[in-house]
Design a protein around this motif. Structure first.
Motif, PDB file in Angstrom:
ATOM      1  N   GLU A   1       0.850  -1.234  -0.145  1.00  0.00           N
ATOM      2  CA  GLU A   1      -0.085  -0.021   0.047  1.00  0.00           C
ATOM      3  C   GLU A   1       0.742   1.152   0.174  1.00  0.00           C
ATOM      4  O   GLU A   1       0.411   2.340   0.034  1.00  0.00           O
ATOM      5  CB  GLU A   1      -0.926   0.030   1.305  1.00  0.00           C
ATOM      6  CG  GLU A   1      -1.842  -1.254   1.011  1.00  0.00           C
ATOM      7  CD  GLU A   1      -2.689  -1.207   2.466  1.00  0.00           C
ATOM      8  OE1 GLU A   1      -2.046  -0.886   3.738  1.00  0.00           O
ATOM      9  OE2 GLU A   1      -3.578  -1.831   2.483  1.00  0.00           O
ATOM     10  N   LEU A   2       2.179   1.012  -0.265  1.00  0.00           N
ATOM     11  CA  LEU A   2       3.114   2.373   0.009  1.00  0.00           C
ATOM     12  C   LEU A   2       2.674   3.502  -1.095  1.00  0.00           C
ATOM     13  O   LEU A   2       2.390   4.552  -0.801  1.00  0.00           O
ATOM     14  CB  LEU A   2       4.446   1.957  -0.202  1.00  0.00           C
ATOM     15  CG  LEU A   2       5.591   3.143  -0.145  1.00  0.00           C
ATOM     16  CD1 LEU A   2       5.535   3.488   1.356  1.00  0.00           C
ATOM     17  CD2 LEU A   2       6.839   2.750  -0.878  1.00  0.00           C
ATOM     18  N   LEU A   3       2.360   2.965  -2.319  1.00  0.00           N
ATOM     19  CA  LEU A   3       2.229   3.912  -3.312  1.00  0.00           C
ATOM     20  C   LEU A   3       0.621   4.290  -3.397  1.00  0.00           C
ATOM     21  O   LEU A   3       0.216   5.308  -4.088  1.00  0.00           O
ATOM     22  CB  LEU A   3       2.263   3.175  -4.619  1.00  0.00           C
ATOM     23  CG  LEU A   3       3.867   2.830  -5.140  1.00  0.00           C
ATOM     24  CD1 LEU A   3       4.036   2.202  -6.336  1.00  0.00           C
ATOM     25  CD2 LEU A   3       4.620   3.975  -4.965  1.00  0.00           C
ATOM     26  N   ASP A   4      -0.205   3.727  -2.334  1.00  0.00           N
ATOM     27  CA  ASP A   4      -1.670   4.418  -2.323  1.00  0.00           C
ATOM     28  C   ASP A   4      -1.735   5.233  -1.306  1.00  0.00           C
ATOM     29  O   ASP A   4      -2.380   6.365  -1.555  1.00  0.00           O
ATOM     30  CB  ASP A   4      -2.481   3.106  -1.790  1.00  0.00           C
ATOM     31  CG  ASP A   4      -2.666   2.026  -2.653  1.00  0.00           C
ATOM     32  OD1 ASP A   4      -2.469   2.282  -4.085  1.00  0.00           O
ATOM     33  OD2 ASP A   4      -2.833   0.666  -2.300  1.00  0.00           O
ATOM     34  N   GLY A   5      -0.973   5.279  -0.288  1.00  0.00           N
ATOM     35  CA  GLY A   5      -0.892   6.167   0.803  1.00  0.00           C
ATOM     36  C   GLY A   5       0.071   7.427   0.571  1.00  0.00           C
ATOM     37  O   GLY A   5       0.107   8.486   1.265  1.00  0.00           O
ATOM     38  N   PHE A   6       0.946   7.284  -0.098  1.00  0.00           N
ATOM     39  CA  PHE A   6       2.117   8.145  -0.369  1.00  0.00           C
ATOM     40  C   PHE A   6       2.312   8.482  -1.645  1.00  0.00           C
ATOM     41  O   PHE A   6       2.148   7.791  -2.748  1.00  0.00           O
ATOM     42  CB  PHE A   6       3.318   7.582   0.299  1.00  0.00           C
ATOM     43  CG  PHE A   6       3.348   7.341   1.469  1.00  0.00           C
ATOM     44  CD1 PHE A   6       3.590   8.343   2.524  1.00  0.00           C
ATOM     45  CD2 PHE A   6       3.078   6.036   2.064  1.00  0.00           C
ATOM     46  CE1 PHE A   6       3.462   8.143   4.009  1.00  0.00           C
ATOM     47  CE2 PHE A   6       3.031   5.792   3.490  1.00  0.00           C
ATOM     48  CZ  PHE A   6       3.140   6.749   4.365  1.00  0.00           C
ATOM     49  N   SER A   7       2.773   9.723  -2.344  1.00  0.00           N
ATOM     50  CA  SER A   7       3.430  10.097  -3.657  1.00  0.00           C
ATOM     51  C   SER A   7       4.863  10.328  -3.041  1.00  0.00           C
ATOM     52  O   SER A   7       5.328  10.729  -2.301  1.00  0.00           O
ATOM     53  CB  SER A   7       2.910  11.534  -3.657  1.00  0.00           C
ATOM     54  OG  SER A   7       1.539  11.631  -4.115  1.00  0.00           O
ATOM     55  N   ILE A   8       5.572   9.748  -4.175  1.00  0.00           N
ATOM     56  CA  ILE A   8       7.089   9.827  -4.136  1.00  0.00           C
ATOM     57  C   ILE A   8       7.448  11.230  -4.891  1.00  0.00           C
ATOM     58  O   ILE A   8       7.329  11.563  -5.789  1.00  0.00           O
ATOM     59  CB  ILE A   8       7.800   8.789  -4.991  1.00  0.00           C
ATOM     60  CG1 ILE A   8       7.430   7.543  -4.261  1.00  0.00           C
ATOM     61  CG2 ILE A   8       9.472   9.025  -4.884  1.00  0.00           C
ATOM     62  CD1 ILE A   8       7.757   6.176  -5.146  1.00  0.00           C
ATOM     63  N   GLU A   9       7.923  12.140  -4.069  1.00  0.00           N
ATOM     64  CA  GLU A   9       8.372  13.486  -4.208  1.00  0.00           C
ATOM     65  C   GLU A   9       9.641  13.372  -5.151  1.00  0.00           C
ATOM     66  O   GLU A   9       9.954  14.259  -6.022  1.00  0.00           O
ATOM     67  CB  GLU A   9       8.425  14.474  -2.996  1.00  0.00           C
ATOM     68  CG  GLU A   9       6.947  14.768  -2.509  1.00  0.00           C
ATOM     69  CD  GLU A   9       6.150  15.649  -3.097  1.00  0.00           C
ATOM     70  OE1 GLU A   9       6.713  16.642  -3.687  1.00  0.00           O
ATOM     71  OE2 GLU A   9       4.972  15.156  -3.374  1.00  0.00           O
ATOM     72  N   THR A  10      10.662  12.760  -4.382  1.00  0.00           N
ATOM     73  CA  THR A  10      12.079  12.675  -4.898  1.00  0.00           C
ATOM     74  C   THR A  10      12.548  11.277  -4.990  1.00  0.00           C
ATOM     75  O   THR A  10      12.150  10.524  -3.983  1.00  0.00           O
ATOM     76  CB  THR A  10      13.097  13.557  -4.369  1.00  0.00           C
ATOM     77  OG1 THR A  10      13.281  13.401  -3.060  1.00  0.00           O
ATOM     78  CG2 THR A  10      12.545  15.056  -4.357  1.00  0.00           C
ATOM     79  N   MET A  11      13.491  10.959  -5.753  1.00  0.00           N
ATOM     80  CA  MET A  11      14.031   9.823  -5.895  1.00  0.00           C
ATOM     81  C   MET A  11      15.473  10.130  -6.199  1.00  0.00           C
ATOM     82  O   MET A  11      15.762  10.487  -7.302  1.00  0.00           O
ATOM     83  CB  MET A  11      13.584   8.829  -6.744  1.00  0.00           C
ATOM     84  CG  MET A  11      13.855   7.267  -6.539  1.00  0.00           C
ATOM     85  SD  MET A  11      12.924   6.297  -7.757  1.00  0.00           S
ATOM     86  CE  MET A  11      11.284   6.455  -7.183  1.00  0.00           C
ATOM     87  N   GLN A  12      16.427   9.854  -5.129  1.00  0.00           N
ATOM     88  CA  GLN A  12      17.984  10.181  -5.341  1.00  0.00           C
ATOM     89  C   GLN A  12      19.144   8.959  -5.049  1.00  0.00           C
ATOM     90  O   GLN A  12      18.604   8.572  -3.954  1.00  0.00           O
ATOM     91  CB  GLN A  12      18.468  11.495  -4.512  1.00  0.00           C
ATOM     92  CG  GLN A  12      17.848  12.367  -5.050  1.00  0.00           C
ATOM     93  CD  GLN A  12      18.156  12.877  -6.480  1.00  0.00           C
ATOM     94  OE1 GLN A  12      19.190  12.858  -6.961  1.00  0.00           O
ATOM     95  NE2 GLN A  12      17.094  13.751  -7.130  1.00  0.00           N
ATOM     96  N   PRO A  13      19.635   8.466  -5.939  1.00  0.00           N
ATOM     97  CA  PRO A  13      20.041   8.993  -7.313  1.00  0.00           C
ATOM     98  C   PRO A  13      18.919   8.286  -8.279  1.00  0.00           C
ATOM     99  O   PRO A  13      18.279   7.382  -7.751  1.00  0.00           O
ATOM    100  CB  PRO A  13      21.514   8.238  -7.485  1.00  0.00           C
ATOM    101  CG  PRO A  13      21.460   7.061  -6.597  1.00  0.00           C
ATOM    102  CD  PRO A  13      20.824   7.381  -5.282  1.00  0.00           C
ATOM    103  N   ALA A  14      18.918   8.729  -9.363  1.00  0.00           N
ATOM    104  CA  ALA A  14      17.738   8.197 -10.001  1.00  0.00           C
ATOM    105  C   ALA A  14      18.049   6.912 -10.573  1.00  0.00           C
ATOM    106  O   ALA A  14      19.448   6.321 -10.923  1.00  0.00           O
ATOM    107  CB  ALA A  14      17.648   8.922 -11.489  1.00  0.00           C
ATOM    108  N   PRO A  15      17.055   5.831 -10.566  1.00  0.00           N
ATOM    109  CA  PRO A  15      17.592   4.397 -10.996  1.00  0.00           C
ATOM    110  C   PRO A  15      17.883   4.236 -12.124  1.00  0.00           C
ATOM    111  O   PRO A  15      17.690   5.137 -12.956  1.00  0.00           O
ATOM    112  CB  PRO A  15      16.063   3.750 -10.554  1.00  0.00           C
ATOM    113  CG  PRO A  15      15.334   4.774  -9.718  1.00  0.00           C
ATOM    114  CD  PRO A  15      15.728   6.034 -10.176  1.00  0.00           C
ATOM    115  N   VAL A  16      18.652   3.218 -12.619  1.00  0.00           N
ATOM    116  CA  VAL A  16      19.298   2.917 -13.988  1.00  0.00           C
ATOM    117  C   VAL A  16      17.771   2.659 -14.751  1.00  0.00           C
ATOM    118  O   VAL A  16      17.736   3.257 -15.966  1.00  0.00           O
ATOM    119  CB  VAL A  16      19.847   1.673 -13.889  1.00  0.00           C
ATOM    120  CG1 VAL A  16      20.335   1.209 -15.335  1.00  0.00           C
ATOM    121  CG2 VAL A  16      21.230   1.944 -13.125  1.00  0.00           C
TER     122      VAL A  16
END
Length: 172
Positions: A102-117
């Motif tokens: 449910e992580l993506l149901d309850g949260f928005s990902i604002e930033t992701m560092q470093p960017a995944p390949v």
């Protein structure tokens, strides 16, 4: 200290104002309990029951120690909180990481560092491919914004590893 029932100040009077001292003593006891509860709420708040702090900070690991997640258990709707994912792998290899539940149901990902390949999303969650460094460590820092309300259960795992379970609560 128990008040002395025979003390003249604790007897009900009619003059100059009508008093019911038995009732007044109950009100004072109720006020004291209220003050203790207020202090308890303040201490729990300072310790992190309602957001960041000792009670909220969690460090979860997979059974084999390959995946580690540092996160906040308690969030407020609309606030941002960090989440740190670490994976141990072969040096200089690309590592897969599955985020589900449910992580993506309850949260928005604002930033992701470093960017995944590379990354791919599906109805079950999200799969990320991270680049490990020369020591075999791949670390991803996320900033999550709480968008839901209530309890959210999630899991993060690398293929070939046991999953890490997250339990997070978002307050209004």
């Amino acid at each position: 200290m128990k008040p002395d029932a025979e003390h003249p100040d604790l007897k009900s009077r009619q003059f100059p104002v009508q008093e019911d001292m038995a009732y007044q003593l109950k009100v004072w006891r109720f006020e004291h309990v209220g003050w203790y509860l207020l202090v308890l709420c303040m201490v729990l708040g300072l310790l992190g029951l309602f957001s960041r702090g000792v009670l909220s900070s969690q460090d979860a690991r997979s059974d084999d120690g390959k995946v580690q997640v540092e996160y906040e258990m308690f969030h407020r709707n609309g606030s941002t909180n960090p989440l740190k994912l670490s994976v141990h792998a072969t040096p200089e290899a690309t590592v897969e990481l599955d985020i589900g539940g449910e992580l993506l149901d309850g949260f928005s990902i604002e930033t992701m560092q470093p960017a995944p390949v590379r990354m791919r999303s599906s109805a079950q969650g999200m799969r990320l491919w991270l680049q490990a460094d020369a020591q075999g460590q791949a670390t991803l820092y996320l900033t999550l914004r709480g968008d839901g309300l209530g309890l959210f259960r999630s899991h993060i795992r690398a293929p070939g590893s046991s999953e890490v379970r997250l339990t997070q609560f978002i307050y209004p």
